[in-house]
Design an enzyme around this catalytic site. Sequence first.
Site, PDB file in Angstrom:
ATOM      1  N   HIS A  71       0.830  -1.204   0.000  1.00  0.00           N
ATOM      2  CA  HIS A  71       0.000   0.000   0.000  1.00  0.00           C
ATOM      3  C   HIS A  71       0.859   1.245   0.000  1.00  0.00           C
ATOM      4  O   HIS A  71       1.975   1.264   0.512  1.00  0.00           O
ATOM      5  CB  HIS A  71      -0.953   0.021   1.201  1.00  0.00           C
ATOM      6  N   HIS A 123       0.817   5.188   1.229  1.00  0.00           N
ATOM      7  CA  HIS A 123       0.172   6.202   2.066  1.00  0.00           C
ATOM      8  C   HIS A 123       0.244   7.530   1.315  1.00  0.00           C
ATOM      9  O   HIS A 123       1.333   7.951   0.905  1.00  0.00           O
ATOM     10  CB  HIS A 123       0.919   6.404   3.387  1.00  0.00           C
TER      11      HIS A 123
HETATM   12  P1  DGP Z   1       1.640   0.360   7.482  1.00  0.00           P
HETATM   13  O1  DGP Z   1       2.085   0.647   8.885  1.00  0.00           O
HETATM   14  O2  DGP Z   1       2.505   1.062   6.466  1.00  0.00           O
HETATM   15  O3  DGP Z   1       1.484  -1.110   7.218  1.00  0.00           O
HETATM   16  O4  DGP Z   1       0.216   1.047   7.359  1.00  0.00           O
HETATM   17  C1  DGP Z   1      -0.987   0.390   7.562  1.00  0.00           C
HETATM   18  C2  DGP Z   1      -2.045   1.450   7.680  1.00  0.00           C
HETATM   19  O5  DGP Z   1      -3.299   0.845   7.499  1.00  0.00           O
HETATM   20  C3  DGP Z   1      -2.078   2.179   9.021  1.00  0.00           C
HETATM   21  O6  DGP Z   1      -1.817   3.565   8.811  1.00  0.00           O
HETATM   22  C4  DGP Z   1      -3.473   1.978   9.535  1.00  0.00           C
HETATM   23  C5  DGP Z   1      -4.237   1.472   8.336  1.00  0.00           C
HETATM   24  N1  DGP Z   1      -5.225   0.469   8.659  1.00  0.00           N
HETATM   25  C6  DGP Z   1      -5.018  -0.696   9.324  1.00  0.00           C
HETATM   26  N2  DGP Z   1      -6.156  -1.380   9.446  1.00  0.00           N
HETATM   27  C7  DGP Z   1      -7.104  -0.637   8.827  1.00  0.00           C
HETATM   28  C8  DGP Z   1      -8.517  -0.824   8.631  1.00  0.00           C
HETATM   29  O7  DGP Z   1      -9.129  -1.818   9.029  1.00  0.00           O
HETATM   30  N3  DGP Z   1      -9.178   0.171   7.961  1.00  0.00           N
HETATM   31  C9  DGP Z   1      -8.522   1.273   7.482  1.00  0.00           C
HETATM   32  N4  DGP Z   1      -9.271   2.191   6.839  1.00  0.00           N
HETATM   33  N5  DGP Z   1      -7.206   1.471   7.656  1.00  0.00           N
HETATM   34  C10 DGP Z   1      -6.516   0.529   8.324  1.00  0.00           C
END
Ligand code: DGP
Length: 114
Positions: free
Chosen positions: A100, A102
């Site tokens: 992903h 950001h």
């Molecule tokens: P990373 O630390 O780079 O793997 O970022 C994962 C991101 O995903 C973190 O900023 C929070 C987001 N995230 C985790 N679980 C969920 C979810 O269930 N829904 C949404 N909208 N975001 C999520």
Amino acid sequence: MADCIFCKIIDGEISASIVYSDDRVVAFNDVNPQAPVHVIIVPRQHIPTVADLGPETSGLMDSLTQTANRIAQERGIASRGYRLVVNCNAEAGQSVYHLHLHLLGGRPMTWPPG
Ligand code: DGP
């Protein structure tokens, strides 16, 4: 991928605030935003990390980046500035093992990152 939270969001099994979707890419607001604009952009294909990209996924990062750029334009942060981040593996802070991007913006950013 059965246990992947982002696959569940893509499949509609878990709700999220979806901001963009096409046949390759889905984008949704981060559940724990670190900036006024914090959007997660993912490929529909389950790829654990950016290190798993190869010739067979050629062009995928372009799709993610172009989606992020478009959302930045729509949210009015493109000219002010924004940050695109890909965390790869534990020491970089990756917590969800589905590739992903950001998209962060809407406030001044510091450097170096923490
Ligand atoms: P990373 O630390 O780079 O793997 O970022 C994962 C991101 O995903 C973190 O900023 C929070 C987001 N995230 C985790 N679980 C969920 C979810 O269930 N829904 C949404 N909208 N975001 C999520």
